[in-house]
Every structure is written in structure tokens, then in C-alpha cells.
Enzyme design. Structure first.
Site, PDB file in Angstrom:
ATOM      1  CB  THR A  91      -2.817   5.059   7.078  1.00  0.00           C
ATOM      2  OG1 THR A  91      -2.335   4.123   8.050  1.00  0.00           O
ATOM      3  CG2 THR A  91      -1.642   5.578   6.263  1.00  0.00           C
ATOM      4  CE  LYS A 115       0.232   2.228   6.048  1.00  0.00           C
ATOM      5  NZ  LYS A 115       1.470   3.054   6.050  1.00  0.00           N
ATOM      6  NE  ARG A 123      -5.123   1.502   0.107  1.00  0.00           N
ATOM      7  CZ  ARG A 123      -4.396   0.568   0.737  1.00  0.00           C
ATOM      8  NH1 ARG A 123      -4.938  -0.583   1.084  1.00  0.00           N
ATOM      9  NH2 ARG A 123      -3.133   0.785   1.017  1.00  0.00           N
ATOM     10  CG  ASP A 141       3.233   9.393   9.481  1.00  0.00           C
ATOM     11  OD1 ASP A 141       2.214   8.715   9.741  1.00  0.00           O
ATOM     12  OD2 ASP A 141       3.772   9.421   8.358  1.00  0.00           O
ATOM     13  CD  GLU A 150     -15.399  21.099  -4.021  1.00  0.00           C
ATOM     14  OE1 GLU A 150     -16.024  22.156  -4.208  1.00  0.00           O
ATOM     15  OE2 GLU A 150     -14.533  20.672  -4.795  1.00  0.00           O
ATOM     16  CE1 TYR A 179     -16.468  17.376  -5.821  1.00  0.00           C
ATOM     17  CE2 TYR A 179     -17.806  16.747  -7.709  1.00  0.00           C
ATOM     18  CZ  TYR A 179     -16.563  17.007  -7.149  1.00  0.00           C
ATOM     19  OH  TYR A 179     -15.445  16.879  -7.907  1.00  0.00           O
TER      20      TYR A 179
HETATM   21  C1  PLP Z   1       1.877   3.978   5.098  1.00  0.00           C
HETATM   22  C2  PLP Z   1       2.503   5.231   5.597  1.00  0.00           C
HETATM   23  C3  PLP Z   1       2.149   6.478   5.063  1.00  0.00           C
HETATM   24  C4  PLP Z   1       1.365   6.664   3.789  1.00  0.00           C
HETATM   25  O1  PLP Z   1       0.147   6.169   3.694  1.00  0.00           O
HETATM   26  P1  PLP Z   1      -0.600   6.057   2.271  1.00  0.00           P
HETATM   27  O2  PLP Z   1      -2.019   5.895   2.667  1.00  0.00           O
HETATM   28  O3  PLP Z   1       0.011   4.912   1.560  1.00  0.00           O
HETATM   29  O4  PLP Z   1      -0.373   7.345   1.543  1.00  0.00           O
HETATM   30  C5  PLP Z   1       2.658   7.613   5.676  1.00  0.00           C
HETATM   31  N1  PLP Z   1       3.489   7.523   6.724  1.00  0.00           N
HETATM   32  C6  PLP Z   1       3.879   6.349   7.241  1.00  0.00           C
HETATM   33  C7  PLP Z   1       4.807   6.326   8.412  1.00  0.00           C
HETATM   34  C8  PLP Z   1       3.422   5.153   6.680  1.00  0.00           C
HETATM   35  O5  PLP Z   1       3.860   3.989   7.161  1.00  0.00           O
END
Ligand code: PLP
Length: 418
Positions: free
Chosen positions: A227, A230, A236, A201, A52, A50
């Protein structure tokens, strides 16, 4: 003792999943194949602790090494994106976005984002997500007129119109199914003109930005979320970045204690490993190759008569609209046939969609994972040919079996490293 002795059921499932990954071509645009080293960090004793709080400000004893790990992850993220502040604790992209929304908004506040059906993400104001339930999204669109050369690109007239009418606190850009470059300076110009903060994002293109294959988000954006699994090819997880100290403080509080408890320190270590890999010169080569491969995929598909959203790609993905080539073929059936031949992709809504989100008229294809396996443009051309044969097969068993054999041969030529 090993897992195969203590829990043969799960060990067997992992073994079968490993085989599946080895023997298929992964073309889901949001997926990638992470390195053995990233998995080694994630599978370590760091999961036991932990921690935090933040480096130097923990609520538990024994966190010294965790401070070092998290600080290294933060420093590498800052270097990678050329920014001042980073929070590496969000458990996922959605959690990163939720924390930003918690920090910036009161319930009922307005923000501008793209229409979900035009390539956005659930966390950008969908009625089924907290961002749409508790906040008021106002939306802009892509250029709808197919006579225009910029059909399928962001319609900056609609961005300006929505800013002018609603004066939202925040303007969001960054998408899940958008094949074109995001024009951050243009977004910033409009955000400044109407007094909005610019939030990108970049979940999909973060790795391309880090590798120099997509223009940089800083210094144009006030807030960047992404993220890490990707195109960044890490574990993840999520990440929040800014150059603004006051915003950075708000984001830290909104992640912990605002919306999360203990950070996943094993995942944060794996993020640090991935960011370390992303800082290497090889990653520049990788991200450039991802784009070259996607451009070749687009060209081969267009040459075979397929209609692509925005007519092509600048990044790692293409979005096929199947209707002009086969009015009967839905995205759902097309992606099921692809799965039979061993190409993994997802159905996706397309601009001016006429089918439900459970059927769709499109298939989204990405090159990040294929490029990790080592495929180059000419190999991708062969994959495009297999995809074309599959779409034209009408589900014929002989055609599917031949395509499956071709995919298997490709998988053997480009083994997965893990
Ligand atoms: C994949 C994605 C997310 C979310 O990611 P997770 O890890 O699945 O929660 C947020 N915004 C965009 C634009 C995405 O393509």
C-alpha cells in the site's frame, strides 16, 4: 463558491472529522497522517482525466502531462525500493494483490502464505476473499511453543514443510500484525530450494524499508506489493514492483485491462509527491523514530506486566494479548475504552486466540501516526501509561475522564499539520 456554501452537510462532516483527528492519538498501525502537499495533489484537477493505458501508450487524447506524472511516480518508486519495474496504478493494496494473482495463477493454483490468524491479510487466501475462493492457499505458522526464545516469530520449519509437501508456485511473506523483521534472504533461500517465486506484501513495513529502518526486500523478492498510505505516508493506494521484465509485463496487463479501468491520476500524482518526501533524508529520521517509539512502547507495556506477541517489536507495531493481565477484558471492550480516552486502536486476534474475530483477546498498536505528529520515546512512554490506566480502569468514568484530559493535552502539544 466553497463547499461550506454549496454543501454545508458534507463540509460540516469534514470539519468534525478534522477536529476528531486533531484531538485524538491515532495508533492504528496501518494508518498515518499524510502531508498537506500530498492532499493538494490529490485534490487537484488531475481527477478530471481518463488516462487508460500506460505512459506513451494511452487510449485517450490529452494525456501528455499524465505521462510525465506517472513516469515520475514510477521512477521515484523504483529509486525508493531499488528495483527495475513499478506499476503505480493499483487503486489499493488489495487491488495490487489481486492483479498479481491474476497475472500469476490459474483458478485452483496453489500458493503458500501465513495462517490468517497468525497475522496475515485477507488477500493472502482468506475463504471470504477471491484469493481463497479461486486459489488454493496452503499455510505456514508462527512458532507456537512459548518455551522457545523465538516464540511468535515466523516458523521456518513450517515454511519448509509446506513448500516440500505442496510445491506451490509462489511463497508469500509480509503481514498485517507481525511485530518482527521479515527475513527476506531466508525466505528466498527456501523459495529457491523448492522452486517457488517469492512474493512479499510489505504493505505495513514499506515505509520502514524505504527509510532504511527494516532490511530491504530487493533483490531477494521476485515480486513486491504494498500500500502507499501506511508507513509510506502517501495517499490511499497500491504499488507492484519487480526486477523481472516478463513479470512486469504480466503485472501491467493484469492491472489494466485485467482488473482496473482508468487510473486515478490525481492519486498517482499524490503518490509521486509522497515518494518524493520518502526519498528525503528527513524520512530516514522519521522511520528510525517510528521504530524507536514502538520499541519504547513495547518496553513500557512489558514493564507494566503486559504480554506482547513475540514479547516485543522490531518494527512499528505491538500486539498485546490481554488475557494474562485481565482474562475478562476483550480486545473489543479495551479498544472501546481507548476510544473514549481519545486513543484510536483496533482489536486484533492474537496467537492461540480463544475469542471470535468480533471480540478478540488482543489490541494492535502502532507508532507511525504518533511519530508523524512529532512524539518521541519519552512522549510515547506517557501514552503507554495512559493506555495502562485505561485498561485497568474497568471502565470507571473518573479514570477515563482523567486519561481523556491527558490525551487532549498531548494532542495540543503535538498539533497535526494539515
Ligand atoms: C493493508 C494491507 C493490505 C490491503 O490494503 P488496502 O489498501 O486496504 O486494500 C494488503 N496486504 C497487507 C499485508 C496489508 O496490511
Amino acid at each position: 463558491m466553497s463547499l461550506s456554501q454549496t454543501d454545508p452537510q458534507i463540509a460540516d462532516m469534514i470539519a468534525r472529522e478534522t477536529k476528531r483527528q486533531e484531538s485524538t492519538l491515532e495508533m492504528i498501525a496501518s494508518e498515518n497522517l499524510t502531508s498537506a502537499e500530498v492532499m493538494e495533489a490529490q485534490g487537484s484537477v488531475l481527477t478530471n482525466k481518463y488516462a487508460e493505458g500506460y505512459p506513451g501508450k494511452r487510449y485517450y487524447s490529452g494525456c501528455g502531462i499524465y505521462d510525465e506524472i506517472e513516469q515520475l511516480a514510477i521512477d521515484r518508486a523504483k529509486q525508493l525500493f531499488n528495483c527495475e519495474y513499478a506499476n503505480v496504478q493499483p487503486h489499493s493494496g488489495a487491488n495490487a494483490n489481486f492483479a498479481v494473482q491474476l497475472a500469476l495463477f490459474n483458478p485452483g493454483d496453489t500458493f503458500a502464505a501465513i495462517e490468517l490468524s497468525n497475522g496475515g491479510h485477507l488477500t493472502h487466501g482468506s475463504p471470504v476473499n477471491v484469493s481463497g475462493k479461486w486459489l488454493k492457499p496452503v499455510t505456514y505458522t508462527l512458532v507456537q511453543d512459548e518455551a522457545r526464545s523465538d516464540w511468535g516469530y515466523v516458523d521456518f520449519d513450517s515454511v519448509e514443510a509446506v513448500l516440500k509437501e505442496h510445491r506451490p508456485k509462489v511463497l508469500m511473506c509480509g503481514y498485517s500484525a507481525y511485530p518482527r523483521t521479515i527475513d527476506f534472504p531466508k525466505f528466498r533461500e527456501l523459495a529457491d530450494k523448492y522452486g517457488a517465486l517469492l512474493w512479499a506484501d510489505v504493505a505495513h513495513v514499506a515505509g520502514l524499508i524505504a527509510g532504511g529502518a527494516h532490511p530491504a526486500c530487493f533483490p531477494h523478492c521476485h515480486i513486491v506489493t504494498t500500500t502507499t498510505h501506511k508507513t509510506l505516508r502517501g495517499p490511499r493506494g497500491g504499488l507492484i514492483m519487480t526486477n523481472d521484465e516478463a513479470l512486469a509485463k504480466k503485472f501491467n496487463s493484469a492491472v489494466f485491462p485485467g482488473s482496473q479501468g482508468g487510473p486515478l491520476m490525481h492519486v498517482i500524482a499524490a503518490k509521486a509527491v509522497a515518494f518524493g518526501e520518502d526519498l528525503k533524508p528527513e524520512f530516514k529520521t522519521y522511520s528510525a523514530q517510528v521504530v524507536k517509539n514502538a520499541k519504547r512502547l513495547a518496553k513500557e507495556l512489558v514493564d507494566r506486566g503486559y504480554k506482547l506477541a513475540s514479547r516485543g517489536t522490531d518494527n512499528h507495531l505491538v500486539l498485546i494479548d490481554l488475557r494474562p493481565t485481565d482474562a475478562e477484558l476483550s480486545g473489543k471492550v479495551a479498544s472501546a475504552w481507548l476510544e473514549q480516552v481519545g486513543i484510536i486502536a483496533n482489536m486484533n486476534s492474537v496467537p492461540n486466540e480463544t475469542r471470535s474475530p468480533f471480540q478478540t483477546s488482543g489490541v494492535r498498536l502502532g507508532t507511525p501516526a504518533l511519530t508523524t505528529r512529532g512524539l518521541k520515546e519519552d512522549d510515547v512512554a506517557k501514552v503507554a501509561d495512559i493506555i495502562d490506566r485505561t485498561f485497568r480502569s474497568k471502565g470507571d468514568a473518573g479514570v477515563i475522564a482523567k486519561a481523556r484530559a491527558d490525551v487532549l493535552a498531548m494532542c495540543e502539544r503535538f498539533p497535526m499539520k494539515h
